[in-house]
Write an enzyme that holds these catalytic residues in place. Structure first.
Site, PDB file in Angstrom:
ATOM      1  N   HIS A 114     -41.458   0.311 -61.009  1.00 15.93           N
ATOM      2  CA  HIS A 114     -41.018  -0.768 -60.123  1.00 15.93           C
ATOM      3  C   HIS A 114     -41.534  -2.123 -60.577  1.00 15.93           C
ATOM      4  CE1 HIS A 114     -44.880   0.865 -59.176  1.00 15.93           C
ATOM      5  NE2 HIS A 114     -45.212  -0.287 -58.643  1.00 15.93           N
ATOM      6  N   ASP A 277     -35.522   1.924 -57.584  1.00 21.51           N
ATOM      7  CA  ASP A 277     -36.361   1.056 -58.407  1.00 21.51           C
ATOM      8  C   ASP A 277     -35.988   1.075 -59.888  1.00 21.51           C
ATOM      9  OD1 ASP A 277     -37.250   3.619 -58.986  1.00 21.51           O
ATOM     10  OD2 ASP A 277     -39.296   2.948 -59.356  1.00 21.51           O
ATOM     11  N   ASP A 281     -36.868   6.509 -59.516  1.00 23.12           N
ATOM     12  CA  ASP A 281     -37.559   7.569 -58.765  1.00 23.12           C
ATOM     13  C   ASP A 281     -37.915   7.149 -57.343  1.00 23.12           C
ATOM     14  OD1 ASP A 281     -39.578   5.866 -59.534  1.00 23.12           O
ATOM     15  OD2 ASP A 281     -40.812   7.395 -60.528  1.00 23.12           O
ATOM     16  N   GLU A 363     -44.257  10.130 -50.579  1.00 26.62           N
ATOM     17  CA  GLU A 363     -45.356   9.179 -50.608  1.00 26.62           C
ATOM     18  C   GLU A 363     -44.949   7.895 -49.905  1.00 26.62           C
ATOM     19  OE1 GLU A 363     -47.678   9.505 -54.577  1.00 26.62           O
ATOM     20  OE2 GLU A 363     -45.589   9.161 -55.045  1.00 26.62           O
ATOM     21  N   GLU A 364     -45.956   7.209 -49.376  1.00 26.49           N
ATOM     22  CA  GLU A 364     -45.697   5.933 -48.715  1.00 26.49           C
ATOM     23  C   GLU A 364     -45.113   4.902 -49.672  1.00 26.49           C
ATOM     24  OE1 GLU A 364     -47.534   3.195 -49.847  1.00 26.49           O
ATOM     25  OE2 GLU A 364     -48.548   4.582 -51.195  1.00 26.49           O
ATOM     26  N   SER A 365     -45.348   5.085 -50.983  1.00 30.78           N
ATOM     27  CA  SER A 365     -44.891   4.110 -51.972  1.00 30.78           C
ATOM     28  C   SER A 365     -43.417   4.293 -52.303  1.00 30.78           C
ATOM     29  CB  SER A 365     -45.750   4.212 -53.225  1.00 30.78           C
ATOM     30  OG  SER A 365     -45.681   5.521 -53.768  1.00 30.78           O
TER      31      SER A 365
HETATM   32  C1  G16 Z   1     -46.652   5.901 -59.381  1.00 34.62           C
HETATM   33  C2  G16 Z   1     -46.733   7.356 -59.134  1.00 34.62           C
HETATM   34  C3  G16 Z   1     -46.625   7.596 -57.652  1.00 34.62           C
HETATM   35  C4  G16 Z   1     -47.674   6.832 -56.909  1.00 34.62           C
HETATM   36  C5  G16 Z   1     -47.656   5.393 -57.308  1.00 34.62           C
HETATM   37  C6  G16 Z   1     -48.877   4.744 -56.779  1.00 34.62           C
HETATM   38  O1  G16 Z   1     -45.405   5.449 -58.957  1.00 34.62           O
HETATM   39  O2  G16 Z   1     -45.685   8.020 -59.793  1.00 34.62           O
HETATM   40  O3  G16 Z   1     -46.724   8.949 -57.431  1.00 34.62           O
HETATM   41  O4  G16 Z   1     -47.483   6.872 -55.533  1.00 34.62           O
HETATM   42  O5  G16 Z   1     -47.680   5.271 -58.699  1.00 34.62           O
HETATM   43  O6  G16 Z   1     -48.979   3.470 -57.215  1.00 34.62           O
HETATM   44  P1  G16 Z   1     -50.318   2.674 -56.994  1.00 34.62           P
HETATM   45  O7  G16 Z   1     -51.408   3.407 -57.707  1.00 34.62           O
HETATM   46  O8  G16 Z   1     -49.983   1.343 -57.558  1.00 34.62           O
HETATM   47  O9  G16 Z   1     -50.531   2.637 -55.507  1.00 34.62           O
HETATM   48  P2  G16 Z   1     -44.340   4.869 -59.965  1.00 34.62           P
HETATM   49  O10 G16 Z   1     -43.091   4.717 -59.166  1.00 34.62           O
HETATM   50  O11 G16 Z   1     -44.981   3.558 -60.366  1.00 34.62           O
HETATM   51  O12 G16 Z   1     -44.260   5.843 -61.085  1.00 34.62           O
END
Ligand code: G16
Length: 543
Positions: A114, A277, A281, A363-365
């Site tokens: 993202h 994003d 994902d 996940e919240e994210s």
């Molecule tokens: C990545 C992981 C996710 C996680 C996120 C957390 O997301 O794949 O499982 O929730 O990081 O991000 P942070 O550590 O910044 O809170 P992505 O979408 O960046 O691959």
């Protein structure tokens, strides 16, 4: 075309974080930087000779060049076959599916998710294992160990290959299969969801906007929504993947997908809105006049998954990351299935899914997914929502109101303090750690601390322990705050404060979330001494 062994020196700082190695693009563009990591992956997994890998990325700046480098290195390392998406494009969930479908030895996925793209923005790479999921810590540790001692890497000295034509070519002795990135993924979706029912929903006049944010999901969403499901042309907006995501920040949340949010809150809102994003994902779901938090989305999907053919037999269990709200736990209890709480990072769900303990994770994210792949999957979540809406014949607002009436509502918000100095961020965290034992009974703003700890995870499958996974503070009255430092930023530190307040099934569910959380927020700002340590009490981003 003889493989060349090119001398190099070990590089510091290539420790993969929450999801692989993420750095500024210019860092990756330094001679030997990407090469050092890729060779370390091959060495760290016991060599690449005779193996098959999936390679692809989200199309951001440097994606195409990096893929050429990886292909030449793979060929020189004796890789037998590489499957690569046309134009070098593969969404992260599609790559995960291809790894599993073709029973490969893993895959290299190029993305900073993202985070914005461009020469002055971010780039990233991660290795996924044969189960299709992000490498677990044991594997990333082995890769990291290699990066600190590497003295040479292998590469073929050949011209770039053309990746724009579907078909099979060779590079040295290595076969390169260039495939349509969408076809296999779309076929998988068709096995999980009732496409005929969703097609009928669109045919009945149901309207939707899907904001692909000029990122990798555009072609997938167009093929599935506007193609297979018959949604009108123009349903998918910002559908063309661009190297800089059109200058945007491809993070599907109310802040970065503001134009879609504004549309959904307006008089001309369609029935349903969604966004995904950079690498496809993550997802955001929003109904006419109602934003669905990722934590609530997970809960609703778990409660209603049986309405889609792929989950008609029910789900085995639900997992959420620790900072995600407890909404899905209540659904699991209601369904009589197990609920798991893991550290942040999708890799922690892999073991649970492989062991058959959980079907749906979130996940919240803004990540939700199921055991159909081993990554979170933005378009999958959107399709499951569509399938549920088609079956329930209700608006998103009505689905949410019914859900809260049954389970209660977890008011939830994440407040991010970005580009904080590493020292200040550590001071905030260490300050709380130092006072952890004394917090209970103390009052901050209007709230009194009921309990506090630092989250440690014991993996129920392999027994591994992950400590220091976030500070948790519960207050009397049921509010919870979590503090952790982001593992995906590339500039300074990002302090994340997760706020949650439960309102049971009889309480008011129609309050504004920030309003419902304002007492908790004041308590946390005071408890953390944010003003004193980082010089501000207002977050940069609230989601
Ligand atoms: C990545 C992981 C996710 C996680 C996120 C957390 O997301 O794949 O499982 O929730 O990081 O991000 P942070 O550590 O910044 O809170 P992505 O979408 O960046 O691959």
């Amino acid at each position: 075309m003889t493989p060349r062994s090119i001398p190099c020196s070990p590089i510091e700082g290539q420790k993969p974080g929450t999801s692989g190695l993420r750095k500024k693009t210019r860092v990756f563009m330094q001679p030997g930087y990407l090469e050092n990591f890729v060779q370390s992956v091959f060495n760290g997994i016991g060599g690449a000779r005779g193996k098959t890998f999936v390679v692809g990325g989200d199309g951001r700046f440097f994606n195409a060049q990096a893929i050429q480098t990886i292909l030449k290195m793979a060929a020189a390392n004796g890789v037998a076959r590489v499957i690569v998406g046309k134009g070098g494009l593969l969404s992260t969930p599609a790559a995960s599916h291809l790894i599993r479908l073709n029973k490969t030895d893993g895959g290299l996925i190029l993305s900073a998710s993202h985070n914005p793209g461009g020469i002055d923005e971010d780039f990233g790479i991660k290795f996924n294992t044969p189960n299709g999921g992000p490498a677990p810590e044991g594997v990333t540790d082995a890769i990291y160990a290699e990066t600190t001692k590497l003295d040479c890497y292998q590469a073929l000295d050949v011209d770039d290959i053309v990746l724009d034509l579907i078909g099979e070519v060779t590079l040295g002795t290595m076969k390169v299969a260039i495939i349509d990135p969408v076809v296999d993924y779309q076929a998988l979706m068709a096995t999980l969801f009732d496409f005929a029912k969703i097609r009928a929903l669109f045919a009945s006049g149901f309207t939707m906007k899907f904001d692909a944010m000029h990122a990798v999901t555009g072609p997938y969403a167009q093929a599935v929504l506007e193609g297979a499901l018959g949604a009108p042309k123009g349903t998918v907006i910002n559908a063309t993947p661009l190297e800089d995501f059109g200058g945007g920040h491809p993070d599907p949340n109310p802040v970065w997908a503001k134009p879609l949010m504004d549309l959904m809150m307006s008089d001309i809102a369609p029935d349903f809105g969604a966004a995904s994003d950079g690498d496809g994902d993550r997802n955001m779901v929003v109904g006419r006049g109602v934003y669905v938090t990722p934590s609530d989305s997970l809960a609703v999907l778990a409660a209603n998954a049986h309405l889609a053919p792929g989950y008609a037999a029910g789900i085995a269990g639900v997992a959420r990351s620790m900072p995600t709200s407890g909404a899905s736990d209540r659904v699991a209890k209601h369904l009589g299935i197990e609920a798991y709480e893991t550290p942040t990072g999708w890799k922690f769900f892999g073991n649970l899914m492989d062991a058959g303990k959980v079907t749906i994770c979130g996940e919240e994210s803004a990540g939700t997914g199921s055991n159909h792949v081993r990554e979170k999957d933005g378009l999958w979540a959107v399709l499951l929502w569509l399938n549920i809406l088609a079956e329930r014949k209700q608006s998103v607002a009505d689905v949410m109101a019914d859900h809260w009436k049954l389970f209660g509502r977890d008011y939830y918000s994440r407040h991010d303090y970005e580009a904080v100095s590493k020292d200040a961020a550590d001071e905030v965290m260490d300050g709380i750690r130092a006072r952890m034992g004394d917090l209970v009974g103390q009052q901050f703003a209007t709230l009194t601390v009921a309990k506090s700890d630092e989250f440690t995870y014991l993996d129920p499958v392999d027994g591994s322990v992950s400590s220091k996974q976030g500070l948790r503070i519960w207050f009397e009255g049921g509010a919870r705050a979590v503090l952790r430092l982001s593992g995906t930023g590339t500039e300074g530190a990002t302090l994340r404060i997760y706020l949650e307040q439960y309102a049971d099934s009889h309480e008011d569910h129609t309050r504004d979330a920030q309003d419902a959380l304002s007492n908790l927020r004041d308590a946390v700002v005071e408890l953390c001494e944010l003003d004193r340590i980082i010089g501000r009490s207002e977050p940069d981003v609230m989601t």
